[in-house]
Write a protein that holds these residues in place. Sequence first.
Motif, mmCIF file in Angstrom:
data_model
loop_
_atom_site.group_PDB
_atom_site.id
_atom_site.type_symbol
_atom_site.label_atom_id
_atom_site.label_comp_id
_atom_site.label_asym_id
_atom_site.label_seq_id
_atom_site.Cartn_x
_atom_site.Cartn_y
_atom_site.Cartn_z
ATOM 1 N N ALA A 133 0.856 -1.193 0.000
ATOM 2 C CA ALA A 133 0.000 0.000 0.000
ATOM 3 C C ALA A 133 0.884 1.232 0.000
ATOM 4 O O ALA A 133 1.688 1.413 0.898
ATOM 5 C CB ALA A 133 -0.908 -0.002 1.224
ATOM 6 N N GLY A 134 0.727 2.061 -1.032
ATOM 7 C CA GLY A 134 1.536 3.285 -1.112
ATOM 8 C C GLY A 134 0.902 4.390 -0.300
ATOM 9 O O GLY A 134 -0.146 4.221 0.313
ATOM 10 N N ARG A 135 1.583 5.494 -0.301
ATOM 11 C CA ARG A 135 1.108 6.676 0.401
ATOM 12 C C ARG A 135 -0.162 7.235 -0.272
ATOM 13 O O ARG A 135 -0.334 7.100 -1.476
ATOM 14 C CB ARG A 135 2.271 7.681 0.313
ATOM 15 N N ARG A 136 -1.045 7.818 0.516
ATOM 16 C CA ARG A 136 -2.244 8.479 -0.042
ATOM 17 C C ARG A 136 -1.927 9.941 -0.296
ATOM 18 O O ARG A 136 -1.224 10.568 0.478
ATOM 19 C CB ARG A 136 -3.433 8.426 0.936
ATOM 20 N N PHE A 137 -2.482 10.469 -1.374
ATOM 21 C CA PHE A 137 -2.296 11.873 -1.705
ATOM 22 C C PHE A 137 -3.662 12.527 -1.839
ATOM 23 O O PHE A 137 -4.611 11.904 -2.301
ATOM 24 C CB PHE A 137 -1.530 12.027 -3.016
ATOM 25 N N GLU A 138 -3.714 13.787 -1.468
ATOM 26 C CA GLU A 138 -4.971 14.523 -1.601
ATOM 27 C C GLU A 138 -5.079 15.116 -3.010
ATOM 28 O O GLU A 138 -6.046 14.872 -3.722
ATOM 29 C CB GLU A 138 -5.034 15.617 -0.543
ATOM 30 N N ASN A 139 -4.070 15.902 -3.394
ATOM 31 C CA ASN A 139 -4.126 16.595 -4.681
ATOM 32 C C ASN A 139 -2.935 16.270 -5.570
ATOM 33 O O ASN A 139 -1.804 16.573 -5.232
ATOM 34 C CB ASN A 139 -4.185 18.113 -4.452
ATOM 35 N N HIS A 140 -3.239 15.671 -6.706
ATOM 36 C CA HIS A 140 -2.225 15.291 -7.690
ATOM 37 C C HIS A 140 -2.289 16.283 -8.856
ATOM 38 O O HIS A 140 -3.367 16.532 -9.389
ATOM 39 C CB HIS A 140 -2.557 13.866 -8.176
ATOM 40 N N VAL A 141 -1.150 16.839 -9.224
ATOM 41 C CA VAL A 141 -1.069 17.662 -10.426
ATOM 42 C C VAL A 141 -0.116 16.961 -11.390
ATOM 43 O O VAL A 141 1.034 16.675 -11.045
ATOM 44 C CB VAL A 141 -0.564 19.096 -10.116
ATOM 45 N N ASP A 142 -0.624 16.645 -12.580
ATOM 46 C CA ASP A 142 0.184 15.994 -13.607
ATOM 47 C C ASP A 142 0.498 17.025 -14.680
ATOM 48 O O ASP A 142 -0.396 17.526 -15.356
ATOM 49 C CB ASP A 142 -0.573 14.804 -14.205
ATOM 50 N N VAL A 143 1.788 17.360 -14.794
ATOM 51 C CA VAL A 143 2.228 18.422 -15.699
ATOM 52 C C VAL A 143 2.601 17.815 -17.049
ATOM 53 O O VAL A 143 3.385 16.874 -17.107
ATOM 54 C CB VAL A 143 3.428 19.170 -15.083
ATOM 55 N N GLY A 144 2.024 18.356 -18.124
ATOM 56 C CA GLY A 144 2.236 17.772 -19.446
ATOM 57 C C GLY A 144 1.494 16.453 -19.513
ATOM 58 O O GLY A 144 2.035 15.425 -19.867
ATOM 59 N N THR A 145 0.225 16.473 -19.148
ATOM 60 C CA THR A 145 -0.543 15.244 -18.904
ATOM 61 C C THR A 145 -0.767 14.380 -20.143
ATOM 62 O O THR A 145 -0.972 13.176 -20.026
ATOM 63 C CB THR A 145 -1.884 15.588 -18.204
ATOM 64 N N GLY A 146 -0.695 14.988 -21.327
ATOM 65 C CA GLY A 146 -0.877 14.183 -22.534
ATOM 66 C C GLY A 146 -2.247 13.523 -22.539
ATOM 67 O O GLY A 146 -3.280 14.188 -22.467
ATOM 68 N N THR A 147 -2.263 12.186 -22.575
ATOM 69 C CA THR A 147 -3.538 11.451 -22.626
ATOM 70 C C THR A 147 -4.173 11.269 -21.244
ATOM 71 O O THR A 147 -5.209 10.626 -21.124
ATOM 72 C CB THR A 147 -3.321 10.049 -23.217
ATOM 73 N N GLY A 148 -3.521 11.800 -20.197
ATOM 74 C CA GLY A 148 -4.070 11.669 -18.847
ATOM 75 C C GLY A 148 -3.712 10.350 -18.183
ATOM 76 O O GLY A 148 -4.232 10.009 -17.124
ATOM 77 N N ARG A 149 -2.776 9.625 -18.767
ATOM 78 C CA ARG A 149 -2.396 8.301 -18.254
ATOM 79 C C ARG A 149 -1.956 8.326 -16.781
ATOM 80 O O ARG A 149 -2.315 7.451 -16.005
ATOM 81 C CB ARG A 149 -1.275 7.735 -19.130
ATOM 82 N N MET A 150 -1.172 9.333 -16.397
ATOM 83 C CA MET A 150 -0.692 9.388 -15.004
ATOM 84 C C MET A 150 -1.856 9.639 -14.040
ATOM 85 O O MET A 150 -1.872 9.109 -12.935
ATOM 86 C CB MET A 150 0.372 10.476 -14.830
ATOM 87 N N LEU A 151 -2.820 10.453 -14.466
ATOM 88 C CA LEU A 151 -3.990 10.699 -13.612
ATOM 89 C C LEU A 151 -4.727 9.379 -13.366
ATOM 90 O O LEU A 151 -5.189 9.108 -12.260
ATOM 91 C CB LEU A 151 -4.929 11.711 -14.273
ATOM 92 N N GLU A 152 -4.810 8.556 -14.424
ATOM 93 C CA GLU A 152 -5.446 7.242 -14.281
ATOM 94 C C GLU A 152 -4.628 6.341 -13.362
ATOM 95 O O GLU A 152 -5.162 5.739 -12.436
ATOM 96 C CB GLU A 152 -5.566 6.554 -15.646
#
Length: 173
Positions: free
Chosen positions: A1-20
Amino acid sequence: AGRRFENHVDVGTGTGRMLELFSGQCDNGMGVDLSREMLHVARAKLSEAGLASRFVRQADASALPVEDGAADLVTLHQVLHYLEDPEDALRECVRVLAPGGLLLVVDFDQHRHEALRREHHHKHLGFPPARITSWLEGAGLTLKKLTALEPQDIEGGLTVLIWAAQKPDAEPV
């Protein structure tokens, strides 16, 4: 189990893969990209994935539409090599990072594939690991881990590096 994050900002998100990819660990996520086309793709993909709490906005990596210290996770996945001034973009990522927040930078190790410059608009042919490390440390972060992913039997494959750097917790007053 990794750390929980409240707000993720993905810079240069492209197709949004990192958000997924990070949606299981993050309560909220925003992707930023300069390309309108990519933002359309990202919106469609996030919608397909049912990620209603994720959104994308058009913005430049060196001028993020985010308040100081508002993100506890910032990701830059294969973005720096496209930027005129990658160090400036890193400083901007650090600005929006909360105390104790994590910045993940994924990019190529230094290489000699000139074709990437010609055909894919890369401004930099990767980066020597020490250069990004010194930029991160110069911006006030602590390097937690540097991981190298070796190319898997690809002819002339490129090594991918992952820097995980943390912003120090707020100084006790």
